[in-house]
Design an enzyme around this catalytic site. Structure first.
Site, PDB file in Angstrom:
ATOM      1  N   TRP A 157       0.896  -1.551   0.455  1.00 49.91           N
ATOM      2  CA  TRP A 157      -0.348  -0.108   0.188  1.00 49.91           C
ATOM      3  C   TRP A 157       0.699   1.552  -0.201  1.00 49.91           C
ATOM      4  CZ3 TRP A 157       1.761   2.853   3.996  1.00 49.91           C
ATOM      5  CH2 TRP A 157       2.638   2.450   4.704  1.00 49.91           C
ATOM      6  N   ASN A 158       2.027   1.407   0.391  1.00 50.95           N
ATOM      7  CA  ASN A 158       2.627   2.511   0.591  1.00 50.95           C
ATOM      8  C   ASN A 158       3.062   3.369  -0.878  1.00 50.95           C
ATOM      9  OD1 ASN A 158       4.876   0.836   0.514  1.00 50.95           O
ATOM     10  ND2 ASN A 158       6.143   1.601   1.337  1.00 50.95           N
ATOM     11  N   LYS A 181      -2.260  -8.533  -7.850  1.00 51.03           N
ATOM     12  CA  LYS A 181      -2.753  -8.622  -6.535  1.00 51.03           C
ATOM     13  C   LYS A 181      -2.895  -6.780  -5.773  1.00 51.03           C
ATOM     14  CE  LYS A 181      -2.718  -9.241  -3.146  1.00 51.03           C
ATOM     15  NZ  LYS A 181      -3.813  -8.109  -2.509  1.00 51.03           N
ATOM     16  N   PRO A 182      -3.505  -5.374  -5.619  1.00 54.03           N
ATOM     17  CA  PRO A 182      -2.657  -4.559  -5.323  1.00 54.03           C
ATOM     18  C   PRO A 182      -3.384  -4.979  -3.824  1.00 54.03           C
ATOM     19  CG  PRO A 182      -3.996  -4.079  -6.291  1.00 54.03           C
ATOM     20  CD  PRO A 182      -4.625  -5.110  -6.757  1.00 54.03           C
ATOM     21  N   GLY A 234       6.532  -6.240  -0.523  1.00 58.11           N
ATOM     22  CA  GLY A 234       5.609  -5.849   0.938  1.00 58.11           C
ATOM     23  C   GLY A 234       6.878  -6.467   1.614  1.00 58.11           C
ATOM     24  N   SER A 235       6.230  -6.946   3.369  1.00 54.76           N
ATOM     25  CA  SER A 235       7.064  -7.449   4.387  1.00 54.76           C
ATOM     26  C   SER A 235       7.243  -8.838   4.251  1.00 54.76           C
ATOM     27  CB  SER A 235       5.012  -7.558   5.466  1.00 54.76           C
ATOM     28  OG  SER A 235       4.888  -9.238   5.043  1.00 54.76           O
ATOM     29  N   GLU A 256      10.442  -7.925  -2.461  1.00 53.57           N
ATOM     30  CA  GLU A 256      11.071  -6.421  -2.260  1.00 53.57           C
ATOM     31  C   GLU A 256      10.301  -6.142  -1.033  1.00 53.57           C
ATOM     32  OE1 GLU A 256      13.526  -5.209  -5.158  1.00 53.57           O
ATOM     33  OE2 GLU A 256      13.514  -4.944  -3.073  1.00 53.57           O
ATOM     34  N   LEU A 257      11.442  -6.762  -0.373  1.00 56.55           N
ATOM     35  CA  LEU A 257      10.532  -6.934   1.441  1.00 56.55           C
ATOM     36  C   LEU A 257      11.114  -5.923   2.059  1.00 56.55           C
ATOM     37  CD1 LEU A 257      11.467 -10.787   1.561  1.00 56.55           C
ATOM     38  CD2 LEU A 257      10.084 -10.038   1.136  1.00 56.55           C
ATOM     39  N   CYS A 290      10.081   1.253   2.480  1.00 55.36           N
ATOM     40  CA  CYS A 290      10.892   0.523   2.875  1.00 55.36           C
ATOM     41  C   CYS A 290      12.664   1.145   2.950  1.00 55.36           C
ATOM     42  CB  CYS A 290      10.740  -0.676   1.835  1.00 55.36           C
ATOM     43  SG  CYS A 290      11.613  -0.087   0.153  1.00 55.36           S
ATOM     44  N   GLU A 387      11.797  -2.552  11.715  1.00 57.00           N
ATOM     45  CA  GLU A 387      11.343  -2.147  11.166  1.00 57.00           C
ATOM     46  C   GLU A 387       9.965  -1.274  11.731  1.00 57.00           C
ATOM     47  OE1 GLU A 387       8.997  -3.385   7.358  1.00 57.00           O
ATOM     48  OE2 GLU A 387      10.307  -2.033   6.559  1.00 57.00           O
TER      49      GLU A 387
HETATM   50  N1  NAD Z   1      11.382  -3.986  -0.415  1.00 59.81           N
HETATM   51  C1  NAD Z   1      11.009  -3.223  -0.856  1.00 59.81           C
HETATM   52  O1  NAD Z   1      10.780  -2.782  -2.422  1.00 59.81           O
HETATM   53  C2  NAD Z   1       9.774  -2.445  -0.700  1.00 59.81           C
HETATM   54  C3  NAD Z   1       9.009  -1.916  -0.988  1.00 59.81           C
HETATM   55  C4  NAD Z   1       7.903  -0.975  -0.098  1.00 59.81           C
HETATM   56  C5  NAD Z   1       7.071  -1.679   0.490  1.00 59.81           C
HETATM   57  N2  NAD Z   1       8.311  -3.046   1.374  1.00 59.81           N
HETATM   58  C6  NAD Z   1       7.777  -3.874   3.276  1.00 59.81           C
HETATM   59  O2  NAD Z   1       6.072  -3.503   2.806  1.00 59.81           O
HETATM   60  C7  NAD Z   1       5.958  -4.107   4.349  1.00 59.81           C
HETATM   61  C8  NAD Z   1       4.951  -2.609   4.611  1.00 59.81           C
HETATM   62  O3  NAD Z   1       3.290  -2.747   3.617  1.00 59.81           O
HETATM   63  P1  NAD Z   1       2.299  -4.197   3.545  1.00 59.81           P
HETATM   64  O4  NAD Z   1       2.179  -3.528   4.773  1.00 59.81           O
HETATM   65  O5  NAD Z   1       1.388  -3.239   2.588  1.00 59.81           O
HETATM   66  O6  NAD Z   1       3.022  -5.646   3.244  1.00 59.81           O
HETATM   67  P2  NAD Z   1       2.273  -6.542   3.622  1.00 59.81           P
HETATM   68  O7  NAD Z   1       3.181  -7.621   3.564  1.00 59.81           O
HETATM   69  O8  NAD Z   1       1.272  -6.958   4.587  1.00 59.81           O
HETATM   70  O9  NAD Z   1       1.634  -7.147   2.344  1.00 59.81           O
HETATM   71  C9  NAD Z   1       1.952  -6.296   0.999  1.00 59.81           C
HETATM   72  C10 NAD Z   1       1.064  -6.869  -0.170  1.00 59.81           C
HETATM   73  O10 NAD Z   1       0.672  -8.512   0.154  1.00 59.81           O
HETATM   74  C11 NAD Z   1      -0.790  -8.845   0.818  1.00 59.81           C
HETATM   75  N3  NAD Z   1      -0.856 -10.108   0.902  1.00 59.81           N
HETATM   76  C12 NAD Z   1      -0.899 -10.154   2.815  1.00 59.81           C
HETATM   77  N4  NAD Z   1      -1.360 -11.378   3.357  1.00 59.81           N
HETATM   78  C13 NAD Z   1      -1.392 -11.848   2.497  1.00 59.81           C
HETATM   79  C14 NAD Z   1      -1.393 -13.243   2.221  1.00 59.81           C
HETATM   80  N5  NAD Z   1      -1.797 -14.364   2.988  1.00 59.81           N
HETATM   81  N6  NAD Z   1      -1.558 -14.475   1.043  1.00 59.81           N
HETATM   82  C15 NAD Z   1      -1.558 -13.382  -0.191  1.00 59.81           C
HETATM   83  N7  NAD Z   1      -1.340 -11.548   0.089  1.00 59.81           N
HETATM   84  C16 NAD Z   1      -1.036 -11.850   1.106  1.00 59.81           C
HETATM   85  C17 NAD Z   1      -1.514  -7.314   0.831  1.00 59.81           C
HETATM   86  O11 NAD Z   1      -2.399  -8.329   0.594  1.00 59.81           O
HETATM   87  C18 NAD Z   1      -1.192  -6.654   0.043  1.00 59.81           C
HETATM   88  O12 NAD Z   1      -1.208  -6.727  -1.455  1.00 59.81           O
HETATM   89  C19 NAD Z   1       7.096  -3.220   4.919  1.00 59.81           C
HETATM   90  O13 NAD Z   1       7.613  -3.975   5.312  1.00 59.81           O
HETATM   91  C20 NAD Z   1       8.007  -2.463   3.658  1.00 59.81           C
HETATM   92  O14 NAD Z   1       9.163  -2.586   3.956  1.00 59.81           O
HETATM   93  C21 NAD Z   1       9.536  -3.472   0.918  1.00 59.81           C
HETATM   94  O1  LIG Z   2       8.887   2.039   0.359  1.00 61.50           O
HETATM   95  C1  LIG Z   2       9.635   0.979  -0.760  1.00 61.50           C
HETATM   96  C2  LIG Z   2       9.765   1.858  -2.198  1.00 61.50           C
HETATM   97  O2  LIG Z   2      10.691   1.095  -2.775  1.00 61.50           O
HETATM   98  C3  LIG Z   2      11.316   3.455  -1.572  1.00 61.50           C
HETATM   99  S1  LIG Z   2      11.543   4.181  -2.919  1.00 61.50           S
HETATM  100  O3  LIG Z   2      10.163   4.990  -3.305  1.00 61.50           O
HETATM  101  O4  LIG Z   2      11.374   3.119  -4.327  1.00 61.50           O
HETATM  102  O5  LIG Z   2      12.847   4.896  -2.512  1.00 61.50           O
END
Ligand code: NAD
Ligand SMILES: O=C[C@H](O)CS(=O)(=O)O
Length: 487
Positions: A157-158, A181-182, A234-235, A256-257, A290, A387
């Site tokens: 979502w971020n 899937k967003p 995501g996470s 990308e975590l 992230c 985090e």
């Molecule tokens: N490394 C990167 O480029 C990057 C970029 C953005 C965010 N992040 C990380 O993402 C996290 C924040 O984003 P968030 O809260 O959306 O993360 P999240 O893992 O809760 O959700 C990410 C995605 O996964 C889906 N999801 C969650 N549980 C699921 C399941 N059981 N099955 C299938 N899909 C599922 C969510 O609906 C969402 O679309 C932070 O840890 C952040 O550091 C990393």
């Molecule tokens: O949160 C994750 C994004 O990848 C950060 S950035 O805008 O790409 O630096």
């Protein structure tokens, strides 16, 4: 610049996008504005069956799409990018409404997201193979780089636009199709992106957006054997679980975590540059990126000056709803994020930290949290280990360079780190010693479409953006040809 499609109402779709059609469902999920809890709208809650039909469409479309010339694929991606820029204000306002970031940051994200489509629209024509000098005169060796096939993507979502185009760009450039899937928290930006893709000429079935509960959709996207590759942002916890599921059908996986970025300030740093860098690295998207600095290690000799000047700048940050007027900090995504920030502050204070500014949730509606600086944080505090994903800057004092490096590397995360020093030898020693995929030296801003973005250790697999970003969407094929000698 691309032609304008009808403004926000046309871009704002309360429907999923499958096989070139806008589809509804019996059940819906409601999206709310984190600034005040108001309803933004509803989107379909698609289940496994509808998701399977999206995979059907992507499989059908991929057979044709990979046969479209690289030049033509690139032209469509560049037009898609132009249409994003031509509808930047509508996209930015929709993004702020559902995600909460300040409008200026949302406008920046639109440009950032469009840049990935532009970049990979160019890269589409550079996915070259190679020939290899043969081991014997009766052989000829060639290596092709073919599209990996149908790609499933799940995004957070971020950054509701940039995390999507950072995947759709290289995937479609390589000749792959995608089922995305967003996040259920920010689906409207993804659907607006699909609407502009349709306008740009992306054929039906090439880019599909399924909305709904994460679990059931995720089961299909990680389990269907027709999906060749799974890419997740995501996470770390969710990413590990989904990647494990992909192994049943041995999918290509890119991740990308989460991060836990250290921010190191040495005595010889330019303190004002370090404060500027801290504001960028910590408070962008209200600390919800992230690559946000998660913990600040500040050397003894500069500690007081850095703490004082950072606190003064943070106290001047304007907090407010992104569409209500100019602001520097918006709401956090939800109440759980507020609770995490409150817990990290309480833990830091319990360990001897002193709050210089902020330190508490906002009053009134919305999930705001005051931008916060805490000095004298203990080395083992929660915010050094987890985090925060919120606007909390915890300052930890250090004395020696080797101590700072050890503290910085003491985590399983490995996404980003930051170093501020004007000593050339130290800058080389420390940037080489930090165990992260990306390091900012005297800057808090490291991301762009031209640079490889990604982490090591438990922060991810693969790289997004740059010329490397295409690698996750192609497969190498060796063609070994027998050649008979002339008779
Ligand atoms: N490394 C990167 O480029 C990057 C970029 C953005 C965010 N992040 C990380 O993402 C996290 C924040 O984003 P968030 O809260 O959306 O993360 P999240 O893992 O809760 O959700 C990410 C995605 O996964 C889906 N999801 C969650 N549980 C699921 C399941 N059981 N099955 C299938 N899909 C599922 C969510 O609906 C969402 O679309 C932070 O840890 C952040 O550091 C990393
Ligand atoms: O949160 C994750 C994004 O990848 C950060 S950035 O805008 O790409 O630096």
């Amino acid at each position: 610049m691309g032609t304008r499609v009808p403004d926000a109402p046309a871009l704002r779709r309360e429907a999923a996008f499958v096989d070139g059609a806008w589809i509804a469902a019996e059940r819906t999920i409601t999206v709310t504005d984190p600034a005040d809890g108001s309803v933004v709208g509803t989107v379909p809650d698609l289940g496994p069956e509808e998701t399977g039909r999206a995979v059907d469409a992507a499989v059908r479309a991929q057979a044709q799409w990979k046969g479209v010339s690289a030049k033509a694929r690139g032209a469509i991606l560049r037009k898609w990018s132009d249409l994003m820029l031509g509808n930047a204000e509508a996209l930015a306002r929709l993004l702020t409404r559902e995600q909460g970031k300040p409008l200026a940051e949302a406008r920046g994200e639109v440009a950032y997201a469009a840049a990935f489509l532009e970049w990979f629209g160019e890269e589409a024509r550079r996915i070259n193979g190679e020939t290899i000098p043969p081991p014997s005169p009766d052989r000829r060796l060639a290596v092709r780089r073919d599209p990996v096939g149908v790609v499933a993507a799940i995004t957070p979502w971020n950054f509701p636009l940039a995390m999507l185009t950072r995947k759709a760009g290289p995937a479609l450039a390589a000749g792959c199709t995608m089922v995305l899937k967003p996040s259920e928290l920010t689906p409207f930006s993804a659907l607006a992106l699909a609407a502009l893709g349709e306008e740009a000429g992306v054929p039906p079935g090439v880019f599909n957006v399924v909305t709904g509960q994460a679990g059931p959709i995720g089961d299909i996207l990680t389990g269907d054997p027709r999906i060749a590759k799974f890419t997740f942002t995501g996470s770390t916890k969710v990413g590990k679980m989904l990647a494990a599921r992909c192994m049943a059908s041995v999918k290509r996986v890119s991740l990308e975590l989460g991060g836990n970025a250290p921010f190191l300030v040495f005595d010889d740093a330019d303190v004002d540059a370090a404060v500027d860098g801290a504001l960028l690295a910590k408070f962008r998207n209200s600390g919800q990126t992230c690559v946000c600095a998660n913990r600040f290690y500040v050397q003894d000799g500069i500690y007081e000056a850095f703490a004082e000047r950072l606190a003064a700048r943070v106290a001047g940050l304007v907090v407010g709803a992104g569409l209500a007027g100019p602001s520097d900090q918006g709401p956090l995504i939800d109440a759980r994020a507020q609770r995490t920030c409150a817990a990290h502050v309480a833990d830091a204070v319990a360990g001897g930290g002193r709050v210089l500014v902020g330190g508490r949730p906002g009053d009134g509606p919305g999930t705001f949290f005051a931008p916060t600086v805490i000095r004298d944080v203990a080395q083992g505090a929660l915010l050094t280990r987890e985090e925060t994903f919120g606007p909390i800057a915890g300052l930890i004092r250090f004395t020696r360079e080797d101590e700072a490096i050890a503290l910085a590397n003491a985590t399983r995360a490995g996404l980003a780190g930051y170093v501020f020093t004007r000593d050339l030898d130290r800058s080389i020693r420390v940037t080489e010693a930090l165990e992260y995929g990306m390091v900012g030296l005297n800057t808090g801003a490291i991301s762009s479409e031209v640079a490889p973005f990604g982490g090591i250790k438990e922060s991810g697999l693969g790289r997004e953006g740059s010329r490397h970003g295409i690698d996750d969407y192609v497969e190498l094929k060796l063609v070994c040809t027998a050649v008979a000698p002339a008779r």
